[in-house]
Write an enzyme that holds these catalytic residues in place. Structure first.
Site, PDB file in Angstrom:
ATOM      1  N   GLY A 113       0.810  -1.221   0.000  1.00  0.00           N
ATOM      2  CA  GLY A 113       0.000   0.000   0.000  1.00  0.00           C
ATOM      3  C   GLY A 113       0.844   1.271   0.000  1.00  0.00           C
ATOM      4  O   GLY A 113       0.387   2.321  -0.461  1.00  0.00           O
ATOM      5  N   GLU A 116       1.818   1.757  -3.533  1.00  0.00           N
ATOM      6  CA  GLU A 116       0.592   2.155  -4.241  1.00  0.00           C
ATOM      7  C   GLU A 116       0.227   3.611  -3.941  1.00  0.00           C
ATOM      8  O   GLU A 116      -0.276   4.325  -4.804  1.00  0.00           O
ATOM      9  CB  GLU A 116      -0.552   1.206  -3.857  1.00  0.00           C
ATOM     10  CG  GLU A 116      -0.316  -0.191  -4.454  1.00  0.00           C
ATOM     11  CD  GLU A 116      -1.147  -1.284  -3.806  1.00  0.00           C
ATOM     12  OE1 GLU A 116      -1.156  -1.355  -2.554  1.00  0.00           O
ATOM     13  OE2 GLU A 116      -1.778  -2.073  -4.537  1.00  0.00           O
TER      14      GLU A 116
END
Ligand code: HXC
Length: 259
Positions: A113, A116
């Protein structure tokens, strides 16, 4: 702006904002509350018409963000996991649709994450100790915050596939070679370099900068003909703003534009 527990939002000179993910004990892992606070912070920046650039970084010297919070994810049901992913995707999308440029300052690990999140920013500056990767498959899951879609769009399918199915981390220099990050700096200089770059952006016409971000963000999902037609529209629109007359007048008078 001290209403947050897991992030810091600071407005700096030149109307530059800096959002810091601030959970250094867990390498700034993203839990639900952190995502909600990021969402609220983005709303504050979006509501401030004087905002010119947003920098995003992580607390401490070790990590930007080491991923979604694994201890919070461990016992999720499939539907809860889907919802968690959707929440983060919506927050990350806001970085792309925010009207000002967003620069990630990746100051260490940017994994899962965290990678991302960086990919959702307009571009990335990295410290020499940065490591970026998508190790979700090592945990037995797929990416859930957009990595399987944004990474191939940025580094190409082959490199993205390699990173996504091996979980291998790439260091700052490899990330630079691959076009994943724009510049690499010693960690102690990263914020200063981020501010320098932001200041350069702030020298330019603010509306022109916002329209240019909109062109790039919206254009990448359109076919070339429609994307170029949108460019003509926004190019025309930029002539409706005072900054066009000031910018061109300043050039012809051989002086600095005063936007
Ligand atoms: C929760 C985390 C964490 C994470 C680190 N920590 N990453 N906690 N979620 N993603 C915690 C550790 O448990 C540890 O807590 C403390 O932070 C310091 O980490 P260490 O592992 O002791 O540090 P180090 O040995 O230096 O290793 C650094 C590391 C490693 C290589 C970055 O922490 C690591 O591999 N982290 C996980 C990276 C990862 O797999 N990320 C992807 C997550 S999945 P204690 O209490 O022991 O001090 C993901 C999916 C998104 O992001 C989509 C979901 C829908």
């Amino acid at each position: 702006m001290d209403q947050f527990e897991n992030i810091l939002l600071e407005k700096m000179d030149g109307n530059i904002y800096c959002l810091t993910i601030n959970r250094p004990k867990v390498l700034n892992a993203l839990n639900q509350q952190t995502l909600m606070e990021m969402d609220a912070a983005l709303q504050q920046v979006a509501d401030d018409s004087s905002a010119r650039v947003l920098l995003v970084t992580g607390s401490g010297e070790k990590a930007f963000v080491a991923g979604a919070d694994i201890s919070q994810m461990q016992n999720l049901t499939p539907l809860q996991a889907k919802k968690f992913g959707e929440t983060a995707l919506a927050v990350f999308r806001r970085f792309e649709t925010l009207d000002v440029p967003v620069i990630a300052l990746v100051n260490g690990f940017a994994l899962g994450g965290g990678c991302e999140l960086a990919l959702s920013c307009d571009f990335i500056l990295a410290s020499e100790n940065a490591k970026l990767g998508q190790p979700e498959v090592c945990l037995g899951v797929t990416p859930g915050f957009g990595g399987s879609q944004r990474l191939p769009r940025i580094v190409g399918r082959a490199m993205a596939m390699e990173m996504l199915v091996t979980g291998r981390m790439v260091d700052a220099n490899e990330a630079l070679q691959r076009g994943l990050v724009n510049h690499v700096y010693p960690q102690a200089e990263l914020l200063e370099q981020g501010l320098k770059l932001a200041a350069k952006i702030c020298n330019n016409g603010p509306v022109a900068v916002k329209l240019t971000k909109e062109l790039v963000q919206r254009g990448q999902d359109l076919d070339l003909e429609n994307a170029c037609a949108m460019e003509s529209d926004l190019f025309g629109l930029s002539f409706a703003c005072d900054e066009q007359s000031e910018g061109m007048q300043a050039f012809l008078e051989k002086r600095q534009a005063n936007f």
